[in-house]
Write an enzyme that holds these catalytic residues in place. Structure first.
Site, PDB file in Angstrom:
ATOM      1  N   GLU A  24       1.983  10.754   3.202  1.00 53.75           N
ATOM      2  CA  GLU A  24       1.410   9.691   4.030  1.00 53.75           C
ATOM      3  C   GLU A  24       2.150   9.518   5.344  1.00 53.75           C
ATOM      4  OE1 GLU A  24      -0.206   6.032   1.350  1.00 53.75           O
ATOM      5  OE2 GLU A  24       1.921   6.396   1.162  1.00 53.75           O
ATOM      6  N   ARG A  69       5.095 -14.005   7.439  1.00 54.20           N
ATOM      7  CA  ARG A  69       5.614 -14.318   6.102  1.00 54.20           C
ATOM      8  C   ARG A  69       4.529 -14.884   5.179  1.00 54.20           C
ATOM      9  NH1 ARG A  69      11.089 -14.517   5.800  1.00 54.20           N
ATOM     10  NH2 ARG A  69      10.985 -15.907   4.012  1.00 54.20           N
ATOM     11  N   GLU A  80       4.576   9.405  -6.794  1.00 51.72           N
ATOM     12  CA  GLU A  80       4.698   8.410  -5.723  1.00 51.72           C
ATOM     13  C   GLU A  80       5.569   8.951  -4.579  1.00 51.72           C
ATOM     14  OE1 GLU A  80       3.181   5.928  -4.813  1.00 51.72           O
ATOM     15  OE2 GLU A  80       4.515   4.770  -3.542  1.00 51.72           O
ATOM     16  N   LYS A 100      -4.282  -0.107   5.345  1.00 53.65           N
ATOM     17  CA  LYS A 100      -3.588  -0.889   4.310  1.00 53.65           C
ATOM     18  C   LYS A 100      -4.545  -1.232   3.166  1.00 53.65           C
ATOM     19  CE  LYS A 100       0.070  -2.941   2.892  1.00 53.65           C
ATOM     20  NZ  LYS A 100       1.075  -2.009   2.357  1.00 53.65           N
ATOM     21  N   ASN A 148       9.939 -22.950   0.617  1.00 49.72           N
ATOM     22  CA  ASN A 148       9.686 -21.520   0.385  1.00 49.72           C
ATOM     23  C   ASN A 148      10.477 -21.148  -0.854  1.00 49.72           C
ATOM     24  OD1 ASN A 148       9.437 -18.695   0.557  1.00 49.72           O
ATOM     25  ND2 ASN A 148      11.205 -18.552   1.903  1.00 49.72           N
ATOM     26  N   GLY A 149       9.794 -20.578  -1.841  1.00 51.21           N
ATOM     27  CA  GLY A 149      10.487 -20.199  -3.078  1.00 51.21           C
ATOM     28  C   GLY A 149       9.606 -20.489  -4.277  1.00 51.21           C
ATOM     29  N   LYS A 207       4.282   9.393  -0.744  1.00 52.10           N
ATOM     30  CA  LYS A 207       4.948   8.735   0.394  1.00 52.10           C
ATOM     31  C   LYS A 207       5.223   9.724   1.519  1.00 52.10           C
ATOM     32  CE  LYS A 207       4.440   5.256   0.051  1.00 52.10           C
ATOM     33  NZ  LYS A 207       3.848   4.552  -1.043  1.00 52.10           N
ATOM     34  N   HIS A 254       2.612  26.263 -14.977  1.00 51.77           N
ATOM     35  CA  HIS A 254       1.220  26.692 -15.169  1.00 51.77           C
ATOM     36  C   HIS A 254       0.473  26.797 -13.836  1.00 51.77           C
ATOM     37  CE1 HIS A 254       1.692  26.355 -19.469  1.00 51.77           C
ATOM     38  NE2 HIS A 254       2.134  25.118 -19.338  1.00 51.77           N
ATOM     39  N   TRP A 309       2.180 -18.562   1.824  1.00 48.87           N
ATOM     40  CA  TRP A 309       1.717 -17.389   1.078  1.00 48.87           C
ATOM     41  C   TRP A 309       1.646 -17.896  -0.351  1.00 48.87           C
ATOM     42  CZ3 TRP A 309      -0.174 -12.685   1.987  1.00 48.87           C
ATOM     43  CH2 TRP A 309      -0.125 -11.718   0.986  1.00 48.87           C
ATOM     44  N   CYS A 346       6.891 -17.633   1.983  1.00 54.73           N
ATOM     45  CA  CYS A 346       6.328 -18.516   3.000  1.00 54.73           C
ATOM     46  C   CYS A 346       7.323 -18.632   4.147  1.00 54.73           C
ATOM     47  CB  CYS A 346       6.107 -19.911   2.432  1.00 54.73           C
ATOM     48  SG  CYS A 346       5.135 -19.913   0.916  1.00 54.73           S
TER      49      CYS A 346
HETATM   50  C1  G6P Z   1      -4.601   2.359   0.594  1.00 57.94           C
HETATM   51  C2  G6P Z   1      -3.163   2.093   1.014  1.00 57.94           C
HETATM   52  C3  G6P Z   1      -2.215   2.469  -0.117  1.00 57.94           C
HETATM   53  C4  G6P Z   1      -2.592   1.716  -1.382  1.00 57.94           C
HETATM   54  C5  G6P Z   1      -4.068   1.964  -1.766  1.00 57.94           C
HETATM   55  C6  G6P Z   1      -4.509   1.026  -2.866  1.00 57.94           C
HETATM   56  O1  G6P Z   1      -4.819   3.719   0.463  1.00 57.94           O
HETATM   57  O2  G6P Z   1      -2.853   2.837   2.171  1.00 57.94           O
HETATM   58  O3  G6P Z   1      -0.881   2.132   0.235  1.00 57.94           O
HETATM   59  O4  G6P Z   1      -1.771   2.124  -2.444  1.00 57.94           O
HETATM   60  O5  G6P Z   1      -4.903   1.687  -0.634  1.00 57.94           O
HETATM   61  O6  G6P Z   1      -4.443  -0.272  -2.378  1.00 57.94           O
HETATM   62  P1  G6P Z   1      -4.382  -1.569  -3.268  1.00 57.94           P
HETATM   63  O7  G6P Z   1      -4.382  -2.684  -2.263  1.00 57.94           O
HETATM   64  O8  G6P Z   1      -5.628  -1.567  -4.112  1.00 57.94           O
HETATM   65  O9  G6P Z   1      -3.161  -1.507  -4.087  1.00 57.94           O
END
Ligand code: G6P
Length: 610
Positions: free
Chosen positions: A489, A28, A482, A605, A101-102, A486, A505, A75, A2
């Site tokens: 992306e 935040r 992952e 996102k 906040n915490g 990254k 394979h 938050w 927060c």
């Molecule tokens: C989108 C975002 C990714 C995320 C995926 C799943 O593709 O760009 O960064 O991992 O959605 O999102 P979620 O909110 O369900 O974890």
């Protein structure tokens, strides 16, 4: 995560200034906001659910009177977003107001004993115990600062707080493991979670340290050291530093991009997530244990977290998990699963339509739905039988970073809990695993400190390569996938994340001289097989980039580039640490290729289309 702000003005009206500061802290958290001011022995509060501008349109914060005030943008952690859960919170007599906040770990116990002593509560938050504790302390101490000092040793967990009372002469603030800064100007004195809150008022900043308390009056800021018994010892005045940041830089904590800031935040958010109450984990773990079949559904990076968790659950809890990509779930999950199955849906945003569709479908089939998400009140939570919240705070960079490590932490904690229930771990063994897990915030700190510049150079070296493999065995397969995701992306480089053992394979057909292969190779039981895979790639003249334990001389010798990881990092949870250099690699590859890592093309996102 927060945002809090407190201000004592020498003249004028504090409420508009606090409102504007809160607006700059909205990154935040933004599910509810509130402001309290004090004038002539009375506290005035306006607060509600929603974004600050919307609440302001309805309630007009600027009408709050007085020169001393506190504000909060929330938050949610304990209790959903609502007017009653919005800060500031007050004591029984409306004489003390607090923003926080915490996370207060022992709030349940504190709340129960306060209720026994006749206090009444208006919210579901952990924060509300603070004004009630201060209310009691003020009966036996003189002054708000002394009362705040007296109660803080009772609070376990993290806090940055700002407190005012009807005496209307001072504002008291304190911190432990949550950020809090002081701002000093000719017109007033301030405290806030972060620099952007102050910028239009002052650039003269003092960083408050853990267990320090500041008392702000129109005369200035007095700092105290808090003793473990709650006594205050006056500290000599600290000289302020001048921040040079622009507002944009300040919102990013001085980093050029949110993604880099969020990578650096990982030790702290991991620590917050590892504070999840054992009782909450236990509830989840028992439901899992009572079902024959456990499936996870998730998308993108969240799917990779579930993939890593398969290894944790099988090795630590002795339970086999089916990890399903959310969009594939309707095609693959047997419709006869019914109430024998429990589904763990993992989603940062809680809004990914693939994941929501999958769990709606599975719910109809009679499955129990457990959700792990970062977003309170998100759509997915309304479909859940039970929810666990990661404590990553808002993630603004489109690519998931800090939310991934907090998902892993949640799943790791759960696997230990289930392991204890199934008897695969004795109480002692489970305690030991938990200790290992709790070392990760510090380990991440050292990885960030020691490896960032090395990875930046590595990125520079390989930046022109059009294609990469990321290979790992066992749990590191998830880390490799992952890492590949990254760099795809952010740097728009072709990359394949693959189980290392499977690379012979097919993928190996692409390898020719200079082809970069990233190996994720912790010193776990898969290492001796990884050595073989490295040799296979080397003999085809691939360039080998290895993430391995700092004491692994053999792998270092075989590699063209090495990223050395702490040798005391627990293998059971290795993705939490090993993913960090891969996040840096993608970030710096994007920068060096001239792309904005915060807003990669074609991505969103939260993906709310099927
Ligand atoms: C989108 C975002 C990714 C995320 C995926 C799943 O593709 O760009 O960064 O991992 O959605 O999102 P979620 O909110 O369900 O974890």
């Amino acid at each position: 995560m927060c945002g809090i702000i407190g201000a004592v003005l020498i003249r004028g009206q504090v409420a508009p200034l606090i409102r504007q500061s809160l607006k700059r802290l909205e990154y935040r958290g933004y599910d509810s906001s509130g402001i309290a001011t004090v004038e002539e022995g009375r506290i005035y509060i306006k607060k509600d659910k929603g974004k600050i501008d919307d609440i302001h349109r309805r309630l007009n914060f600027d009408l709050l009177p007085g020169v001393i005030g506190i504000g909060h943008t929330r938050w949610a952690t304990h209790g959903p977003p609502s007017r009653s859960n919005a800060h500031p919170h007050i004591d029984c007599n409306n004489r003390i107001a607090v923003v926080h906040n915490g996370i207060i770990e022992n709030y349940q116990e504190l709340r129960e004993s306060l209720v026994d002593r006749g206090h009444s509560f208006l919210s579901e938050t952990d924060t509300e115990v603070i004004p009630h504790l201060i209310e009691e302390a003020l009966q036996t101490t003189k002054g708000l600062d002394q009362a705040v000092g007296k109660i803080l040793p009772k609070i376990e967990g993290s806090y940055a707080i700002a407190v005012l009372d009807t005496s209307g002469t001072s504002l008291v603030c304190a911190r432990k493991e949550s950020p809090l800064l002081l701002g000093l100007s000719n017109d007033g004195f301030y405290c806030a979670s972060d620099v952007p809150a102050f910028l239009p008022m002052t650039r003269q900043i003092i960083v408050l340290e853990d267990e320090e308390i500041a008392c702000l009056t129109t005369q200035g800021a007095t700092l105290y050291q808090l003793s473990p018994k709650g006594k205050l010892f006056k500290l000599p005045p600290k000289s302020p530093t001048t921040v040079q940041w622009t507002l944009d830089m300040a919102e990013k904590g001085g980093y050029p991009h949110f993604m880099l800031k969020e990578i650096h935040e990982q030790p702290r958010v991991l620590r917050d997530t590892l504070r999840i109450k054992k009782a909450e984990l236990q509830k989840f773990a028992e439901v899992m244990n009572n079902h024959q079949t456990i499936c996870t559904v998730a998308a993108g990076t969240s799917y990779h977290a579930t993939l890593a968790s398969r290894y944790m659950f099988s090795q630590i809890a002795g339970r086999f998990l089916h990890s399903v990509v959310a969009s594939e779930s309707p095609e693959i999950i047997d419709t006869s699963l019914g109430d024998e199955a429990v589904i763990i849906a993992v989603s940062q945003s809680g809004e990914t339509i693939d994941t929501i569709h999958a769990i709606k479908d599975l719910k109809r089939q009679g499955c129990t739905i457990l959700v792990i998400t970062n977003t309170i009140d998100s759509s997915i939570t309304r479909l859940a039988d039970s929810v666990l919240y990661t404590q990553a705070g808002p993630e603004i960079g489109v690519a998931a970073t800090k939310t991934f490590v907090t998902q892993l932490a949640c799943l790791a904690s759960l696997s230990i809990c289930v392991g204890e229930i199934t008897g695969k771990q004795t109480h002692e063994e489970a305690r030991h695993l938990l200790e290992e897990l709790n070392q990760f915030p510090e380990l991440l700190q050292s990885i960030i400190r020691n490896q960032e510049s090395i990875v930046k150079e590595t990125a520079q070296h390989y930046v022109a390569k059009p294609s990469f493999f990321f290979l790992g065995r066992g749990i590191s397969r998830a880390t490799a996938m992952e890492g590949a995701l990254k760099i795809k992306e952010l740097a728009y480089v072709h990359a394949e994340g693959y189980p290392a053992g499977e690379s012979k394979h097919g993928p190996i057909a692409l390898v020719e001289e200079g082809f970069p292969v990233v190996f994720v190779a912790p010193n776990d039981r898969t290492r001796r097989f990884i050595l073989g895979n490295v040799m296979e790639m080397k003999s085809r003249l691939a360039q080998i980039i290895t993430l391995c334990s700092g004491d692994d001389e053999r792998l270092a010798e075989l590699s063209d580039s090495v990223i050395q990881m702490p040798s005391n990092l627990s293998n059971a949870f290795s993705p939490i640490g090993y993913v960090v250099p891969l996040q840096f690699l993608a970030y710096y590859a994007a920068i060096q290729r001239g792309y904005n890592p915060d807003q990669p093309r074609n991505l969103a996102k939260a993906v709310t289309v099927l």
